[in-house]
Design a protein around this motif. Structure first.
Motif, short mmCIF file in Angstrom:
data_model
loop_
_atom_site.label_atom_id
_atom_site.label_comp_id
_atom_site.label_asym_id
_atom_site.label_seq_id
_atom_site.Cartn_x
_atom_site.Cartn_y
_atom_site.Cartn_z
N SER A 78 0.72 9.25 -5.91
CA SER A 78 1.04 10.64 -5.61
C SER A 78 1.81 11.28 -6.76
CB SER A 78 1.84 10.73 -4.31
OG SER A 78 2.34 12.04 -4.10
N ALA A 100 0.56 4.22 -2.80
CA ALA A 100 0.36 5.63 -2.47
C ALA A 100 1.47 6.50 -3.06
CB ALA A 100 0.31 5.81 -0.95
N TRP A 107 0.81 -1.20 0.00
CA TRP A 107 0.00 0.00 0.00
C TRP A 107 0.85 1.27 0.00
CZ3 TRP A 107 1.20 2.99 4.11
CH2 TRP A 107 1.65 2.36 5.29
N TYR A 108 2.06 1.18 0.57
CA TYR A 108 2.92 2.36 0.58
C TYR A 108 3.41 2.69 -0.83
CZ TYR A 108 6.51 5.67 1.98
OH TYR A 108 7.27 6.82 2.12
#
Length: 229
Positions: free
Chosen positions: A119, A115, A111-112
């Motif tokens: 971004s 993201a 999930w990091y």
């Protein structure tokens, strides 16, 4: 009818500063996410996104310069700067395709990375749209609203073709200078033999439609917001 040229009013300058601050904050988030990942994993897996963000910022920087000085620059200056802008413009929406690099890695949560890449992709898309609004405004002031929208549509379709050249054929903006013959041959080959390169036109049309619809949505939302104030 063309819209008369005029110098930017104070509210427009304030809006420009607010936009730069907001985009700066969003870019800072991407930089922090990348830096933390490098520090946490001791790997530079996504450090290349910093370069991609820098390239995405170039067309926005150029369009901002043109927009702030539109009433003072002559056509002989606007045209070459506009061509340089068009050359670098695909670098902004190109970051959307960096989602191809997303995969599960044991060094950091999935999930990091999602993201982080989202971004950067968001910033690339917003820089592209913000820059295109500037350029469309310049064209509309000189040639009219219809010409402005025609320019925006063509620019987005050309950027989609540029995305294909960059992602699949691995060309860069500076290959126009450093490797022009190979670039020219590959482009002409696809123009003369379109059915031999279905992926070229599939990527160009699909990404082009996506970018045009997204851009039209952003413009419409902006007008709705202005009318509701």
């Amino acid at each position: 009818m063309p819209i008369p040229l005029a110098t930017l009013a104070l509210p427009q300058i304030r809006q420009r500063l607010n936009l730069i601050l907001l985009l700066g904050a969003s870019l800072a988030l991407s930089v922090v996410l990348i830096a933390f990942r490098v520090f946490f994993t001791q790997q530079i897996t996504f450090a290349f996104l910093l370069w991609n963000l820098f390239l995405a910022f170039i067309p926005f920087g150029l369009s901002t310069m043109l927009g702030l000085s539109a009433g003072r620059l002559k056509a002989r200056v606007l045209l070459p700067v506009g061509l340089v802008w068009l050359l670098f413009f695909p670098n902004a929406p190109y970051i959307l395709t960096d989602l191809f690099h997303l995969e599960r890695r044991v060094s950091i949560p999935y999930w990091y990375d999602l993201a982080l890449i989202l971004s950067c992709a968001w910033n690339g898309l917003m820089l592209a749209y913000a820059s295109l609004i500037d350029m469309q405004t310049l064209v509309a002031r000189r040639l009219g609203t219809g010409a402005g929208w025609a320019f925006a549509t063509v620019a987005l379709l050309l950027s989609s073709f540029g995305i294909y050249l960059g992602r699949y054929l691995r060309f860069n903006s500076w290959d126009v200078v450093t490797n022009p013959l190979t670039l020219f041959f590959d482009i002409v080959s696809r123009l003369l033999h379109p059915f031999s390169h279905p992926s070229t036109w599939g990527v160009t049309l699909l990404y082009g439609v996506f970018l045009v619809l997204g851009y039209a949505t952003v413009r419409l939302l902006g007008r709705m917001g202005e009318e509701s104030i």
